[in-house]
Design a protein around this motif. Structure first.
Motif, PDB file in Angstrom:
ATOM      1  N   ASP A  72       0.852  -1.095  -0.004  1.00 55.74           N
ATOM      2  CA  ASP A  72      -0.093  -0.067   0.075  1.00 55.74           C
ATOM      3  C   ASP A  72       1.014   1.242  -0.019  1.00 55.74           C
ATOM      4  O   ASP A  72       0.173   2.544  -0.259  1.00 55.74           O
ATOM      5  N   ILE A  73       2.124   1.160   0.226  1.00 57.49           N
ATOM      6  CA  ILE A  73       3.059   2.509   0.319  1.00 57.49           C
ATOM      7  C   ILE A  73       4.029   2.500  -0.628  1.00 57.49           C
ATOM      8  O   ILE A  73       4.878   3.213  -0.615  1.00 57.49           O
ATOM      9  N   ARG A  74       4.275   1.231  -1.469  1.00 61.07           N
ATOM     10  CA  ARG A  74       5.650   1.234  -2.271  1.00 61.07           C
ATOM     11  C   ARG A  74       5.680   2.231  -3.066  1.00 61.07           C
ATOM     12  O   ARG A  74       6.669   2.691  -3.617  1.00 61.07           O
ATOM     13  N   ARG A  75       4.520   2.603  -3.922  1.00 60.02           N
ATOM     14  CA  ARG A  75       4.451   3.518  -4.851  1.00 60.02           C
ATOM     15  C   ARG A  75       4.780   5.083  -4.450  1.00 60.02           C
ATOM     16  O   ARG A  75       5.596   5.607  -4.944  1.00 60.02           O
ATOM     17  N   VAL A  76       4.167   5.313  -3.225  1.00 62.72           N
ATOM     18  CA  VAL A  76       4.381   6.517  -2.634  1.00 62.72           C
ATOM     19  C   VAL A  76       5.715   6.663  -2.267  1.00 62.72           C
ATOM     20  O   VAL A  76       6.576   7.707  -2.542  1.00 62.72           O
ATOM     21  N   CYS A  77       6.457   5.587  -1.789  1.00 64.59           N
ATOM     22  CA  CYS A  77       7.955   5.561  -1.561  1.00 64.59           C
ATOM     23  C   CYS A  77       8.896   5.971  -2.640  1.00 64.59           C
ATOM     24  O   CYS A  77       9.504   6.545  -2.883  1.00 64.59           O
ATOM     25  N   ARG A  78       8.394   5.265  -3.989  1.00 68.03           N
ATOM     26  CA  ARG A  78       9.188   5.221  -5.141  1.00 68.03           C
ATOM     27  C   ARG A  78       8.982   6.831  -5.502  1.00 68.03           C
ATOM     28  O   ARG A  78      10.016   7.424  -6.000  1.00 68.03           O
ATOM     29  N   VAL A  79       7.826   7.427  -5.560  1.00 65.28           N
ATOM     30  CA  VAL A  79       7.489   8.800  -5.969  1.00 65.28           C
ATOM     31  C   VAL A  79       8.609   9.631  -5.250  1.00 65.28           C
ATOM     32  O   VAL A  79       9.052  10.673  -5.543  1.00 65.28           O
ATOM     33  N   LEU A  80       8.420   9.466  -3.847  1.00 66.59           N
ATOM     34  CA  LEU A  80       9.350  10.524  -2.802  1.00 66.59           C
ATOM     35  C   LEU A  80      10.787  10.248  -3.273  1.00 66.59           C
ATOM     36  O   LEU A  80      11.474  11.289  -3.306  1.00 66.59           O
ATOM     37  N   ARG A  81      11.058   8.983  -3.615  1.00 65.38           N
ATOM     38  CA  ARG A  81      12.633   8.852  -3.971  1.00 65.38           C
ATOM     39  C   ARG A  81      12.941   9.475  -5.285  1.00 65.38           C
ATOM     40  O   ARG A  81      13.948  10.230  -5.606  1.00 65.38           O
ATOM     41  N   LEU A  82      11.955   9.294  -6.283  1.00 64.16           N
ATOM     42  CA  LEU A  82      12.480  10.077  -7.548  1.00 64.16           C
ATOM     43  C   LEU A  82      12.507  11.455  -7.311  1.00 64.16           C
ATOM     44  O   LEU A  82      13.101  12.170  -8.256  1.00 64.16           O
ATOM     45  N   ARG A  83      11.609  12.071  -6.455  1.00 67.54           N
ATOM     46  CA  ARG A  83      11.546  13.494  -6.258  1.00 67.54           C
ATOM     47  C   ARG A  83      12.834  13.892  -5.201  1.00 67.54           C
ATOM     48  O   ARG A  83      12.655  15.060  -4.730  1.00 67.54           O
ATOM     49  N   GLY A  84      13.767  13.163  -4.791  1.00 71.08           N
ATOM     50  CA  GLY A  84      14.740  13.429  -4.224  1.00 71.08           C
ATOM     51  C   GLY A  84      14.626  13.270  -2.797  1.00 71.08           C
ATOM     52  O   GLY A  84      15.775  13.723  -1.930  1.00 71.08           O
ATOM     53  N   ARG A  85      13.705  12.439  -2.152  1.00 75.72           N
ATOM     54  CA  ARG A  85      13.462  12.430  -0.827  1.00 75.72           C
ATOM     55  C   ARG A  85      14.086  11.291  -0.417  1.00 75.72           C
ATOM     56  O   ARG A  85      14.254   9.881  -1.119  1.00 75.72           O
ATOM     57  N   ASN A  86      14.653  11.090   0.704  1.00 79.71           N
ATOM     58  CA  ASN A  86      15.020   9.783   1.562  1.00 79.71           C
ATOM     59  C   ASN A  86      13.942   9.045   1.999  1.00 79.71           C
ATOM     60  O   ASN A  86      13.843   9.246   3.194  1.00 79.71           O
ATOM     61  N   ALA A  87      13.150   8.311   1.369  1.00 73.65           N
ATOM     62  CA  ALA A  87      12.038   7.716   2.083  1.00 73.65           C
ATOM     63  C   ALA A  87      12.280   6.201   2.036  1.00 73.65           C
ATOM     64  O   ALA A  87      12.808   5.417   1.344  1.00 73.65           O
ATOM     65  N   VAL A  88      11.583   5.665   2.828  1.00 75.47           N
ATOM     66  CA  VAL A  88      11.681   4.141   3.183  1.00 75.47           C
ATOM     67  C   VAL A  88      10.390   3.637   3.379  1.00 75.47           C
ATOM     68  O   VAL A  88       9.525   4.300   4.340  1.00 75.47           O
ATOM     69  N   CYS A  89       9.967   2.450   3.406  1.00 72.48           N
ATOM     70  CA  CYS A  89       8.842   1.692   4.083  1.00 72.48           C
ATOM     71  C   CYS A  89       9.242   1.102   5.206  1.00 72.48           C
ATOM     72  O   CYS A  89      10.367   0.455   5.531  1.00 72.48           O
ATOM     73  N   LEU A  90       8.178   1.048   6.187  1.00 76.24           N
ATOM     74  CA  LEU A  90       8.282   0.314   7.483  1.00 76.24           C
ATOM     75  C   LEU A  90       8.044  -1.037   7.176  1.00 76.24           C
ATOM     76  O   LEU A  90       6.919  -1.504   6.747  1.00 76.24           O
TER      77      LEU A  90
END
Length: 116
Positions: A72-90
């Protein structure tokens, strides 16, 4: 596969100024399970996409969802990372956090308006 953080590591980093936990549950799940990770902010996937510019670019953004496989959150994580954010899934989501015995907070209940 998007990067993950395990509950133990997040627990050790809770309260750090450079860690932002986003609870990505929808309204139904938020109300059904009235607890969250201490300090977590609630933002749905659509709110994150809409308000991406408001999210910090110098912090670790931990996304917490309801599915154990982070689907449910993988796509959001991918978008954040593509926009330069350091995002991870719990890893394991809120389920892993709760079953692991980590601390939780209850949601604040909206105040009822006093009748005159």
């Amino acid at each position: 596969m998007e990067p993950t953080i395990i509950c133990d590591e997040l627990f050790m980093r809770l309260g750090d100024e450079d860690v932002l936990v986003l609870d990505c549950r929808d309204a139904m799940d938020w109300e059904r399970f009235e607890i969250h990770i201490p300090g977590a902010l609630r933002m749905t996937a659509s709110e994150i996409a809409r308000d991406l510019g408001m999210l910090p670019d110098d912090e670790l953004i931990v996304l917490c969802g309801t599915t154990q496989d982070c689907a449910d959150i993988r796509r959001v994580c991918r978008v954040l990372r593509l926009r330069g954010r350091n995002a991870v899934c719990l890893a394991g989501g809120l389920h892993a956090w709760v079953t692991g015995g980590y601390p939780t907070e209850r949601h604040a209940r909206p105040q009822a308006h006093a009748h005159r």
